[in-house]
Scaffold this active site. Structure first.
Site, PDB file in Angstrom:
ATOM      1  N   GLU A 117      21.215  44.702  36.123  1.00 40.55           N
ATOM      2  CA  GLU A 117      21.083  44.851  34.678  1.00 40.55           C
ATOM      3  C   GLU A 117      22.368  44.507  33.934  1.00 40.55           C
ATOM      4  O   GLU A 117      22.335  43.857  32.890  1.00 40.55           O
ATOM      5  CB  GLU A 117      20.681  46.286  34.318  1.00 40.55           C
ATOM      6  CG  GLU A 117      19.258  46.662  34.663  1.00 40.55           C
ATOM      7  CD  GLU A 117      19.051  46.865  36.132  1.00 40.55           C
ATOM      8  OE1 GLU A 117      20.053  47.103  36.839  1.00 40.55           O
ATOM      9  OE2 GLU A 117      17.904  46.781  36.583  1.00 40.55           O
ATOM     10  N   HIS A 159      10.943  56.682  35.032  1.00 41.75           N
ATOM     11  CA  HIS A 159      10.042  55.718  34.400  1.00 41.75           C
ATOM     12  C   HIS A 159       9.510  56.282  33.092  1.00 41.75           C
ATOM     13  O   HIS A 159       8.450  55.903  32.648  1.00 41.75           O
ATOM     14  CB  HIS A 159       8.871  55.379  35.340  1.00 41.75           C
ATOM     15  CG  HIS A 159       9.303  54.707  36.609  1.00 41.75           C
ATOM     16  ND1 HIS A 159       9.767  55.407  37.684  1.00 41.75           N
ATOM     17  CD2 HIS A 159       9.356  53.403  36.961  1.00 41.75           C
ATOM     18  CE1 HIS A 159      10.088  54.562  38.649  1.00 41.75           C
ATOM     19  NE2 HIS A 159       9.853  53.348  38.246  1.00 41.75           N
TER      20      HIS A 159
END
Lengths: 405, 366
Positions: free
Chosen positions: B92, B183
């Protein structure tokens, strides 16, 4: 290993009626006389001489490999059905196909050596001595789970077996693993840390940070890349310039291992542990030669399921590929063939063992299904240390109020 | 639930004309064709349009090539080629840094972070690089700016386009019931504390398409959070043409007199239900969708609170340090004498997002 309980069978076993072989078949036994088996593939190495292909094992070990891998395989398949039945929710990452890595590693190390891995941790937990009941309870979020139902599939831990989990964020376990290794070295424990990560995580910056630190400070860390060739949906050739993960350490020695061969994995892990614990450099001029205790092991393995239960696993690879690997390289079949070839047990006996394993798994599932879910107050517990936390309340202070225990 | 969403999604939208490409020659505007789309399809459409209208725009991130985990990028790689729509390795920090560099060279980089929970390795790049690039270089460099492009499509027609280029980071955020610790997070508050970037959160498919196109075409780095709960659940009539919804403009989606409710993203669904329930008890609620959290539309909220005298803010993220605190403090400063009651915040609990399985189903249907 805690998992397998082998008992010596009596002569009530049926003898095969007609065999072309004139060898008298050995009964299944706890025979520990060494058998030497050669690994199917040689080791490829980087900056180090690879270990020998001849691995010492025994009938007992081979049978325990078979049984434990069959247990792991059955557990993962049961988890698959439970997920589809919506008893397991959230994210569930299955390890079937990769069992040999967990099993081979356990055979080479002790419970004082630490293991830390990613979210694909169910079988690693079992390998560390975790129970089926704790595993299924945790998957279904029950209080009897290994993390008291608060972690779920991705967060299995077992402190007494030095299993540090179970991490959701990719690559986050790498620096942690090196920290564990530092602690082990500091307390002179003669133990090492195996830090597992995947081919996807191999491209994370923190992995290289951990690599450098472990090499710089001579830490007894073994970095194990479980290369199942897919970072979720992305194949390794599309995400890595150099898919030779064992070489990625540059100045860190590396070994590429056939991860579907439990014996090769055992040999490699034994080799890596010995290397990490050596007290002194090799080579004559040790001032110039930088000896690195750390090592990278790349396990060439494969997962049959998709990345997780939400991923069918067939959009980025063909079904032929999956079935091809299953036919040719399946770890359990490999050990099965070895056992039969060395006349340690018959096909039928192995099948019976598998049936037993299945019953064990079903029993654990049934028991876990009956277990209770955590109390609502568990929502607020263990955020901070006991007695050190704050009050927490919901929208209406009168309605929901909890003080941390 | 679907009908509920349909109800409050029906508000009129003002297409943006202040931003984006201004064309000297006019092309015929397509008829107001609409199509019933869910959130991920609307976002997909927005990305298709963005890539179509600007040849120097790129979409990249983990697994976007085959359509992405939520199918937001379906069909892009096939249509625009692997040079413009490509998978990145799993890193990322590297992905966002790469996007900043790409944007600094005069391109539109649309970065996808697979889940907002994974955005933290990139936090340094967003806060220390993207947000400060323009500021520290005295406007010499930026990851968002203006390009003047001359096109000569035919002998007689000169096309001058003012293209705003920049960096947009898209990430699915928010609870989806069984997502667990990694999540389900709502990290918008961390980003709202960074001057130099914009934070945008749509509430519905129609809003998402317009806001995403505005974000991509905004000459500043934008972090765009998409409520993953609504990817399939929310269905709305979405116009098929290219339209934009202005940033930093809040919208009053329901008028009322007794209390002002402020929220964003998926939480508005819950708040709309609360408004209906309150109405049965005779309480008239005014519901505001903030849309852009940074810089946020203080005037609209202020005007509303001055009318109603009460404010309630609601967001999924934990209450302590959540963005509701900023709204509360600002409104207090501006409307103190008009407030009838303290500002109330109905927000997430101060815990990590827990592993909750079916117990939550009694309150949230997913």
């Amino acid at each position: 290993m805690a998992l397998s309980r082998l008992s010596s069978r009596s002569t009530t076993l049926l003898q095969p009626l007609a065999t072309t072989s004139l060898l008298r078949r050995r009964h299944i036994s706890t025979d520990t006389t060494p058998i030497t088996v050669e690994t199917s593939l040689p080791f490829t190495s980087h900056l180090i001489s690879p270990p020998s292909r001849a691995v010492e094992t025994s009938s007992q070990e081979l049978l325990s490999f078979f049984r434990d891998m069959a247990l792991m395989r059955r557990m993962e398949i049961a988890a698959d059905s439970l997920y589809k039945a919506k008893l397991i929710r959230g994210f569930c990452h299955l390890y079937d196909g990769q069992e040999a890595v967990a099993i081979g590693m356990e055979a080479a190390i002790t419970k004082r050596d630490a293991i830390i891995t990613s979210y694909r941790d169910h079988c690693t937990f079992l390998g560390r001595g975790g129970g089926l009941f704790e595993a299924f309870s945790e998957l279904m979020g029950r209080t009897t789970g290994c993390s008291k139902g608060k972690g779920g599939s991705m967060h299995f831990y077992k402190k007494d077996a030095s299993f540090y989990g179970g991490h959701g964020i990719v690559g986050a376990q790498a620096p942690l693993g090196c920290g564990l290794a530092f602690a082990q070295k500091y307390s002179k424990e003669e133990a090492v840390t195996f830090t597992l990560y995947g081919d996807g995580a191999a491209n994370q910056g923190q992995l290289f940070e951990a690599l450098n630190i472990a090499a710089l400070w001579d830490l007894p860390a073994v970095l194990v890349c479980e290369n199942n060739h897919y970072g979720m949906g992305t194949a390794e050739w599309r995400s890595a310039k150099s898919p030779a993960y064992f070489k990625r350490g540059d100045y860190v020695p590396g070994l590429k291992v056939d991860g579907m061969d439990a014996l090769a994995v055992k040999q490699a892990c034994k080799f890596a542990k010995e290397h990490a614990l050596k007290n002194g450099p090799i080579g004559s001029n040790h001032h110039a030669f930088a000896f690195v205790f750390e090592q990278i092991l790349e396990m060439d393995t494969y997962r049959y399921h998709g990345h997780s239960m939400s991923d069918p696993g067939s959009t980025y690879r063909t079904r032929d590929e999956i079935s091809g690997v299953r036919q040719v390289r399946d770890p359990i079949d490999r050990v099965r063939k070895l056992i039969i070839a060395h006349d340690i047990a018959t096909e039928k006996e192995l099948k019976d063992m598998e049936k037993e394993v299945r019953k064990e798994v079903d029993a654990a599932v049934a028991q876990a299904k009956e277990s209770p879910i955590p109390e609502p107050s568990e929502l607020f517990s263990n955020i901070y240390v006991k007695g050190f936390g704050a009050e927490s309340f919901g929208a209406d202070r009168k309605e929901l109020r909890a003080t941390l225990p | 639930m679907a009908s509920l969403l349909g109800r409050f999604c029906r508000k009129l939208v003002v297409p943006g004309s202040a931003h984006g490409s201004r064309m000297v020659s006019t092309t015929a505007c397509d008829s107001e064709a609409v199509k019933s789309l869910n959130l991920y399809s609307a976002i997909n459409q927005a990305l298709h349009i963005a890539l179509e209208t600007d040849p120097r725009s790129y979409v990249f991130g983990e697994d976007v090539g085959f359509g992405g985990v939520f199918r937001c990028t379906t069909g892009l790689a096939e249509r625009f080629g692997k040079n413009r729509v490509f998978n990145t390795p799993l890193c990322e920090q590297g992905i966002v840094g790469f996007g900043i560099g790409l944007a600094a060279m005069g391109n539109r980089a649309v970065v996808e972070i697979q889940f907002a929970d994974y955005i933290y390795p990139a936090f340094d790049q967003i806060v220390n690089e993207a947000a400060k690039f323009r500021y520290r270089s005295g406007n010499q460099f930026n990851c968002g700016g203006i390009n003047l492009v001359f096109n000569l499509p035919s002998k007689s027609l000169l096309l001058i386009r003012l293209l705003f280029i920049g960096l947009t980071i898209r990430a699915p955020y928010g609870a989806v019931g069984h997502g667990g610790h990694y999540h389900s997070q709502s990290p918008e508050a961390f980003f709202c504390h960074v001057p130099g970037i914009k934070v945008v959160i749509p509430r519905s498919p129609r809003e998402a398409k317009g806001l995403l196109l505005s974000s991509i075409r905004d000459p500043n780095p934008v972090v765009f959070f998409e409520p993953k709960w609504l990817y399939r659940q929310a269905v709305e009539e979405v116009p098929e043409h290219d339209y934009m919804i202005p940033l930093s403009q809040a919208e009053v989606i329901r008028e009322g007199n007794d209390i002002t409710l402020v929220g964003w993203g998926a939480q508005l669904t819950v708040m709309e239900q609360a408004c209906l329930d309150a109405e049965k008890e005779g309480i008239s609620c005014e519901l505001i969708d903030l849309k852009t959290l940074l810089p946020w539309d203080k005037e609209t909220v202020e005007a509303s609170v001055k009318k109603t005298g009460r404010l309630l803010i609601s967001h999924e993220a934990p209450v302590t340090g959540g963005f509701g605190a900023e709204i509360s403090a600002t409104i207090l400063e501006r409307c103190f004498l008009k407030l009838e009651a303290p500002v109330s915040r109905v927000c997430g609990l101060d815990t990590p997002f827990p592993l909750i399985l079916d117990a939550i189903k009694s309150t949230v249907n997913y």
